[in-house]
Design a protein around this motif. Structure first.
Motif, PDB file in Angstrom:
ATOM      1  N   PRO A 101      59.282  46.387 -63.944  1.00 56.38           N
ATOM      2  CA  PRO A 101      58.404  47.194 -63.096  1.00 56.38           C
ATOM      3  C   PRO A 101      56.927  46.834 -63.194  1.00 56.38           C
ATOM      4  N   VAL A 102      56.443  46.504 -64.384  1.00 57.63           N
ATOM      5  CA  VAL A 102      55.006  46.244 -64.532  1.00 57.63           C
ATOM      6  C   VAL A 102      54.598  44.982 -63.785  1.00 57.63           C
ATOM      7  N   LEU A 103      55.338  43.894 -63.964  1.00 58.93           N
ATOM      8  CA  LEU A 103      54.972  42.660 -63.260  1.00 58.93           C
ATOM      9  C   LEU A 103      55.202  42.771 -61.763  1.00 58.93           C
ATOM     10  N   LYS A 104      56.209  43.509 -61.343  1.00 59.73           N
ATOM     11  CA  LYS A 104      56.416  43.710 -59.899  1.00 59.73           C
ATOM     12  C   LYS A 104      55.249  44.510 -59.310  1.00 59.73           C
ATOM     13  N   TYR A 105      54.769  45.484 -60.050  1.00 64.74           N
ATOM     14  CA  TYR A 105      53.635  46.259 -59.593  1.00 64.74           C
ATOM     15  C   TYR A 105      52.382  45.390 -59.507  1.00 64.74           C
ATOM     16  N   LEU A 106      52.163  44.562 -60.524  1.00 60.03           N
ATOM     17  CA  LEU A 106      50.998  43.674 -60.506  1.00 60.03           C
ATOM     18  C   LEU A 106      51.098  42.609 -59.429  1.00 60.03           C
ATOM     19  N   TYR A 121      55.625  36.147 -66.490  1.00 53.59           N
ATOM     20  CA  TYR A 121      57.081  36.316 -66.486  1.00 53.59           C
ATOM     21  C   TYR A 121      57.765  35.232 -67.329  1.00 53.59           C
ATOM     22  N   ILE A 154      60.580  46.012 -69.896  1.00 54.87           N
ATOM     23  CA  ILE A 154      59.763  46.882 -69.045  1.00 54.87           C
ATOM     24  C   ILE A 154      58.597  46.111 -68.454  1.00 54.87           C
ATOM     25  N   LEU A 155      57.958  45.271 -69.256  1.00 56.88           N
ATOM     26  CA  LEU A 155      56.839  44.472 -68.753  1.00 56.88           C
ATOM     27  C   LEU A 155      57.294  43.470 -67.696  1.00 56.88           C
ATOM     28  N   ARG A 156      58.448  42.844 -67.928  1.00 56.45           N
ATOM     29  CA  ARG A 156      58.957  41.846 -66.973  1.00 56.45           C
ATOM     30  C   ARG A 156      59.405  42.499 -65.676  1.00 56.45           C
TER      31      ARG A 156
END
Length: 93
Positions: free
Chosen positions: A84-89, A7, A80-82
């Protein structure tokens, strides 16, 4: 731990892209010029940081003449990476 580092790294890259875009507008409208050593060095540094990020997308983006939409595409991907993707990871870590 990985999610926090990713992040922060994505945020720093986002700031570099925004700074490079603003600086390119200032140079294009002749508010600042690259004859100044500091401006030239700063522009070179930002270009060296952002160009490797832009290069893969410039190969697939259509040519819009003088309009470069690559920074906007890279910013959208970072957001997008910061988000939903990082929250999912983060759920798995």
């Amino acid at each position: 731990m990985f999610v926090e580092i990713a992040y922060i790294l994505l945020t720093v890259i986002l700031y570099f892209i925004i700074a490079q875009a603003v600086m390119s507008w200032l140079i294009a409208f002749n508010v600042i010029n690259t004859h100044n050593d500091f401006v030239r060095q700063l522009w070179d540094m930002l270009d060296r940081i952002t160009e490797p990020l832009y290069r893969p997308f410039r190969r697939i983006m259509p040519d819009f003449g003088g309009l470069d939409l690559t920074p906007m595409l890279v910013i959208m991907i970072i957001v997008i990476l910061r988000g939903p993707v990082l929250k999912y990871l983060a759920q798995f870590g």
